[in-house]
Enzyme design. Structure first.
Site, short mmCIF file in Angstrom:
data_model
loop_
_atom_site.label_atom_id
_atom_site.label_comp_id
_atom_site.label_asym_id
_atom_site.label_seq_id
_atom_site.Cartn_x
_atom_site.Cartn_y
_atom_site.Cartn_z
N ASN A 142 -30.15 13.27 4.64
CA ASN A 142 -30.10 13.75 6.18
C ASN A 142 -28.69 13.79 6.42
O ASN A 142 -27.85 12.98 6.33
CB ASN A 142 -31.08 12.81 7.11
CG ASN A 142 -30.24 11.54 7.73
OD1 ASN A 142 -29.59 11.87 8.60
ND2 ASN A 142 -30.36 10.50 6.96
N LYS B 165 -26.27 -3.92 10.97
CA LYS B 165 -26.61 -2.90 10.00
C LYS B 165 -25.47 -2.52 9.08
O LYS B 165 -24.70 -1.90 9.67
CB LYS B 165 -27.41 -1.57 10.44
CG LYS B 165 -28.11 -0.94 9.42
CD LYS B 165 -29.20 0.11 10.00
CE LYS B 165 -29.99 0.70 8.76
NZ LYS B 165 -30.88 1.52 9.49
N THR C 268 -37.83 6.06 5.76
CA THR C 268 -38.37 7.34 5.35
C THR C 268 -39.62 7.57 5.16
O THR C 268 -40.48 8.60 5.63
CB THR C 268 -37.28 7.81 3.87
OG1 THR C 268 -36.13 7.46 4.24
CG2 THR C 268 -37.92 9.06 3.42
N ASN D 179 -28.08 0.52 5.06
CA ASN D 179 -28.00 1.93 5.82
C ASN D 179 -28.01 3.10 4.55
O ASN D 179 -28.10 2.54 3.65
CB ASN D 179 -26.87 2.09 6.72
CG ASN D 179 -27.03 3.29 7.92
OD1 ASN D 179 -27.68 4.02 7.42
ND2 ASN D 179 -26.80 2.92 9.16
N LEU E 57 -26.63 11.31 14.46
CA LEU E 57 -26.84 10.41 15.81
C LEU E 57 -27.50 11.19 17.06
O LEU E 57 -26.88 11.00 18.19
CB LEU E 57 -25.83 9.68 16.02
CG LEU E 57 -25.35 8.66 14.84
CD1 LEU E 57 -24.23 7.55 15.45
CD2 LEU E 57 -26.48 7.72 14.47
N CYS F 137 -23.17 4.52 9.97
CA CYS F 137 -23.83 5.79 9.86
C CYS F 137 -22.73 6.59 9.22
O CYS F 137 -21.59 6.91 9.69
CB CYS F 137 -24.07 6.39 11.22
SG CYS F 137 -24.62 8.27 11.29
N GLY G 235 -34.77 0.20 2.75
CA GLY G 235 -34.35 0.90 1.47
C GLY G 235 -35.44 1.18 0.56
O GLY G 235 -35.68 0.38 -0.14
N ASN H 124 -25.32 -0.42 14.65
CA ASN H 124 -25.19 0.53 13.72
C ASN H 124 -23.75 0.67 13.05
O ASN H 124 -22.93 1.63 13.74
CB ASN H 124 -25.67 1.72 13.98
CG ASN H 124 -25.67 2.97 12.87
OD1 ASN H 124 -25.23 2.61 11.82
ND2 ASN H 124 -26.38 4.00 13.06
#
Lengths: 321, 294
Positions: A87, A185, A286, A212, A91, A148, A263, A145
């Protein structure tokens, strides 16, 4: 702790599911079970109210919020692989103002244990956003986060520098209201997980969220260039589970704070494996796209599965050193 | 703009109760499924063959929904659609439906309706057409375009004017446009292929589906134009509609993981380009003035 680790072998006599204790405590916040939805995979926690009750989850980690709204990256943003997803959403989010105005009151009304995922372009922004959140109800913690791969500013630049991980975490902790928890994260890319986890712990994190997405790429062979305009994208799903398990193992041996495993988790067996690797809780990502009630199902299955194995608490599954 | 209310969604398992090849590698799939709300034209279902081996479900526009039966018209384009098309009768698939916003049928009432469909873009417009006819509206102008005769789902095309980009082998080669009578010269699929012929009484013409659109709209200034098909076709038709000043609705397709506005992978720029809309939730049906499309 060592006693707990040595027990829970498969040969324990089975229990009744009611004897299983799924509660987990992170930074003084007690959660009824250790199954959360991962950031980016379940929106703001309000999108499936017609199907399931988000308050039954251990916690909902929201889509990452930034100070200002973000439109995200151009198309294409998503590619499905046999082993997961790539992906490059970038954000996209409504911004902090709209989040506290439109989302938090509804999350509060539905009694969701909301962990707000935050990303900043500057070091100071994380603490500034927590400052704003502290004026509002409807959340139990934040997840920074710092990892990313899909944005040009912040993102991985912050998350791969242990000094920045520590200083951003420290600033965030300094303004975090009492009774809230602080998760950080971390990225599996570029830097040893133990180094990053220790930095977050030193900064005052209550837990490590690990991992992540893994940096990945898909190539358009005919065009002779990457499929995604930014080149790289974030790889998630079943294919990264072995990486995540290794990183959870590494983190949980490096720090004393809880590790939240993320994960490729899709089945109750996956959840148990993460507990063995050292996770105290897990996030489902996911797999929620294919079944938005997957995390809810895992909570039900988890109690039954632990009982069948004669395990009272997930922590008993953790492997010895 | 008229509010289009989203309907109650159901996430459940369904049983494959019918599968029939209507055109080359394109299948009519029937599912037995209990949905809590009826599916309206333009709405879609996320369908996941449980044994498919694909990670994600796929969005399919709904052709028909009545009596606990959901009909889809599935063209094999990738692993997901291939898996669904070849799921044996009696097997289970996961269904999440109805999703997205439908065509606002009340805006179509009492006005001349022009439908322009290409390929599997036929599905939502076929349903829209049947909903309009069922409610006593005038028969819409119904234009369907495909590349070759093998792509014609014969039994769905009754009442549709058919445009083929490529002249069929038996047909006279056209200079952009050549109409064949439905009697003698109607093109048929090669003998023995088992594929359907064009529908009896249908008109088949070689040329783009937009060939006569301007003429049609010129005579009907208060028309409503509904489009679904390949991007180039929709954009060409949308431009013609806009030039004629008629109301244009498009039904869009994008890759999506969730179908529920969560994954943010199906976003397109809203009109003005400053904000984004999701095809799955704000669409898939959009008024042309809502989005930055043409």
């Amino acid at each position: 702790m060592s006693e707990a680790r040595s027990s829970g072998s498969a040969s324990n006599p089975p229990l009744d599911p009611s004897q299983v204790d799924l509660r987990v405590t992170i930074g003084g916040v007690e959660l009824p079970n250790p199954v959360f939805t991962a950031s980016g995979a379940w929106g703001y926690g309000l999108e499936y109210l017609d199907l399931v009750d988000p308050a039954r989850l251990g916690a909902v980690v929201t889509k990452t919020i930034t100070v200002l709204p973000r439109k995200g990256n151009p198309q294409p943003r998503l590619r499905e692989l046999p082993t997961g997803l790539l992906n490059s959403i970038g954000l996209e989010n409504v911004g902090l103002g709209a989040f506290v105005r439109d989302k938090l009151p509804r999350l509060a009304r539905h009694e969701v244990r909301t962990v707000v995922s935050l990303a900043g372009r500057r070091e100071e922004e994380f603490a500034e956003m927590i400052g704003e959140l502290s004026h509002h109800e409807g959340w139990v913690g934040v997840e920074l986060n710092l990892s990313c791969p899909n944005v040009a500013e912040g993102g991985l630049d912050f998350g791969t520098d242990p000094r920045l991980v520590e200083s951003i975490t420290r600033r965030a902790r300094a303004v975090l209201p009492d009774g809230k928890c602080l998760l950080v994260k971390l990225t599996p890319n570029n830097v040893p997980m133990a180094t990053l986890a220790r930095a977050a712990e030193a900064g005052g994190a209550h837990a490590i969220s690990c991992i992540n997405t893994v940096v990945g790429m898909e190539i358009d062979l005919d065009a002779r260039r990457p499929v995604f305009p930014r080149g790289i994208a974030g790889y998630s799903g079943v294919g990264i589970k072995p990486i995540a398990l290794a990183k959870v193992w590494e983190a949980s041996h490096a720090v004393d704070i809880p590790v939240v495993g993320i994960g490729g988790i899709a089945t109750v067996r996956d959840v148990l494996e993460f507990f063995v690797a050292g996770a105290s809780a897990v996030q489902v990502g996911t797999a929620l796209f294919a079944r938005p009630d997957r995390a809810h199902r895992l909570i039900e299955e988890l109690a039954a599965e632990l009982a069948a194995r004669g395990v009272r608490r997930p922590a008993e599954l953790r492997a010895g050193d | 703009m008229t509010a289009r209310i989203m309907t109650k969604r159901t996430l459940t398992d369904a049983t494959v109760t019918g599968r029939r090849e209507l055109a080359h590698h394109a299948w009519l799939i029937e599912l037995e499924v209990e949905l809590e709300a009826p599916v309206r034209a333009g709405q879609f279902a996320m369908v996941h063959p449980l044994e498919a081996g694909t990670l994600l479900p796929r969005p399919f526009s709904v052709l028909d929904h009545r009596d606990g039966r959901l009909k889809l018209y599935v063209k094999e384009v990738g692993a997901g659609s291939r898996a669904l098309a070849h799921t044996p009768l009696g097997e289970r698939v996961q269904v999440f439906a109805p999703l997205g916003r439908s065509f606002p049928i009340e805006e179509f009432r009492g006005r001349p309706v022009v439908l322009v469909a290409g390929g599997v873009g036929l599905v939502p417009l076929w349903k829209l057409r049947s909903e309009l006819l069922a409610s006593g509206e005038e028969v819409p102008h119904s234009l369907f375009g495909a590349r070759t005769i093998e792509e014609l789902p014969g039994e769905l095309l009754e009442g549709w004017r058919i445009h083929l980009e490529e002249a069929p082998p038996s047909a006279p080669s056209g200079e952009g446009s050549s109409t064949m009578s439905a009697g003698g010269g109607l093109p048929t699929a090669p003998t023995g292929s088992g594929l359907p012929t064009a529908p009896a009484g249908g008109e088949v013409e070689v040329g783009l589906v937009t060939l006569h659109l301007d003429e049609i709209l010129r005579e009907q200034p208060d028309a409503v134009l509904a489009l679904c098909g390949p991007d180039a076709m929709m954009k060409a038709a949308a431009r013609i509609g806009r030039q004629r000043g008629v109301q244009v609705w498009v039904c869009l397709e994008e890759q999506m993981a969730c179908g529920a506005g969560v994954c943010r992978s199906c976003t397109i720029p809203a009109a003005g380009g400053r904000t984004m809309k999701t095809v799955c939730q704000d669409g898939p049906v959009f008024s042309l003035d809502e989005i930055d499309y043409v």
